[in-house]
Design an enzyme around this catalytic site. Structure first.
Site, short mmCIF file in Angstrom:
data_model
loop_
_atom_site.label_atom_id
_atom_site.label_comp_id
_atom_site.label_asym_id
_atom_site.label_seq_id
_atom_site.Cartn_x
_atom_site.Cartn_y
_atom_site.Cartn_z
N ASP A 141 47.05 98.59 27.38
CA ASP A 141 46.35 97.37 26.95
C ASP A 141 45.45 96.72 28.02
O ASP A 141 45.45 95.49 28.19
CB ASP A 141 47.36 96.32 26.47
N LYS A 185 47.43 99.11 18.33
CA LYS A 185 48.77 98.68 17.95
C LYS A 185 48.84 97.17 17.81
O LYS A 185 47.95 96.45 18.29
CB LYS A 185 49.80 99.15 18.99
N CYS A 211 54.41 94.02 27.17
CA CYS A 211 54.15 95.38 26.67
C CYS A 211 54.62 96.46 27.64
O CYS A 211 55.19 97.48 27.21
CB CYS A 211 52.67 95.54 26.34
#
Length: 280
Positions: free
Chosen positions: A98, A159, A193
């Protein structure tokens, strides 16, 4: 009750009687996974704690059967992981988590971790190690920053869940690494994450090396606490240079000079290391 017994990446369901002892559960484990009795002769039993979302040592003499489905695994009592951090290019993958445009102004020391992440991606390309990239809700957070060349990534997966371990990522790992033992993990945010990805991988019996100088959060406190928790759960907290040199192992490696060129100039990172020395 039904129990899910986990060995590495394998998982099998069996039925246990109420009051099953730990020794009986171990015997059931050996029935389902024959040939592993010697490998795990020095072992402890762990149970998945759904409240804490992590594995915990099972100290009682009998199995708590309050829940319908329980999840158990055996781990080596002495090493906790058979890999011992010994990376090899053919048994690992790089996961870039990310690193997106909208995180730039929000994440502490984003420029520094981007520079280090770029070095990791170049190293993975040179050593022909698979790279998998995720992007969290790119409709809102946009795509991976242009400073990172992800053109060679095996998959770029969108996602909405925090962990990277979505079906598309798992499929890519299975397709691109024949014997996956280790994952090199970096990106943002360290305490969300990255942490949830690492815990999911550890639960699957895969070693995780988290690159401290390529991971950050919005606050230094969250970042440090993430490293502390991950280390306590068995992850290795390390640096990009350490990993890249470990992967080549020898100055006579055909790619050593190129890897040396990547790491030759140390990136500016005094702020990135501030307050982390005691944690690393």
């Amino acid at each position: 009750m039904e129990a899910l017994l986990v060995f590495g990446k394998q998982a099998k369901v069996t039925v246990l009687e109420e009051g099953t002892s730990c020794e009986e559960l171990k015997n059931k484990f050996y029935e389902l996974f024959p040939g592993q009795i010697n490998k795990f002769s020095q072992s402890i039993l762990q149970k998945w704690d759904s409240h804490w979302n992590q594995w915990v040592d099972l100290e009682t003499s009998t199995i708590d059967s309050n829940s319908i489905v329980c999840k158990f695994r055996l781990i080596n009592k002495e090493t906790n992981n058979p890999c011992l951090g010994n990376l090899t290019p053919d048994s690992c993958a790089f996961l870039c988590c990310d690193m997106q445009e909208r995180f730039k102004p929000a994440i502490l020391h984003f420029d520094e971790i981007t520079e280090v992440s770029s070095r990791l991606l170049k190293g993975a390309s040179l050593l022909d190690i698979p790279v998998i990239v995720t992007e969290q809700y790119p409709k809102g957070l946009l795509h991976t920053v242009k400073e990172l060349d992800i053109s060679n990534a095996k998959a770029v997966v969108e996602k909405t869940v925090f962990s990277m371990m979505v079906p598309e990522v798992e499929k890519s790992l299975e397709e691109n690494v024949k014997d996956l033992r280790s994952v090199i993990l970096f990106g943002v945010e360290a305490h969300v994450c990255v942490q949830q990805t690492a815990l999911d991988l550890l639960a699957r019996g895969i070693e995780v090396q988290v690159i401290a100088d390529a991971c950050s959060s919005r606050s230094q406190v969250d970042r440090i606490m993430a490293f502390d928790r991950l280390r306590s759960q068995g992850a290795i907290i390390t640096t990009a240079e350490t990993v890249l040199l470990q992967l080549v192992k020898d100055k006579n490696h055909p790619k050593f000079k190129e890897i040396q060129g990547i790491i030759k100039l140390t990136p500016k990172q005094p702020g990135l290391l501030l307050g982390v020395q005691s944690s690393l």
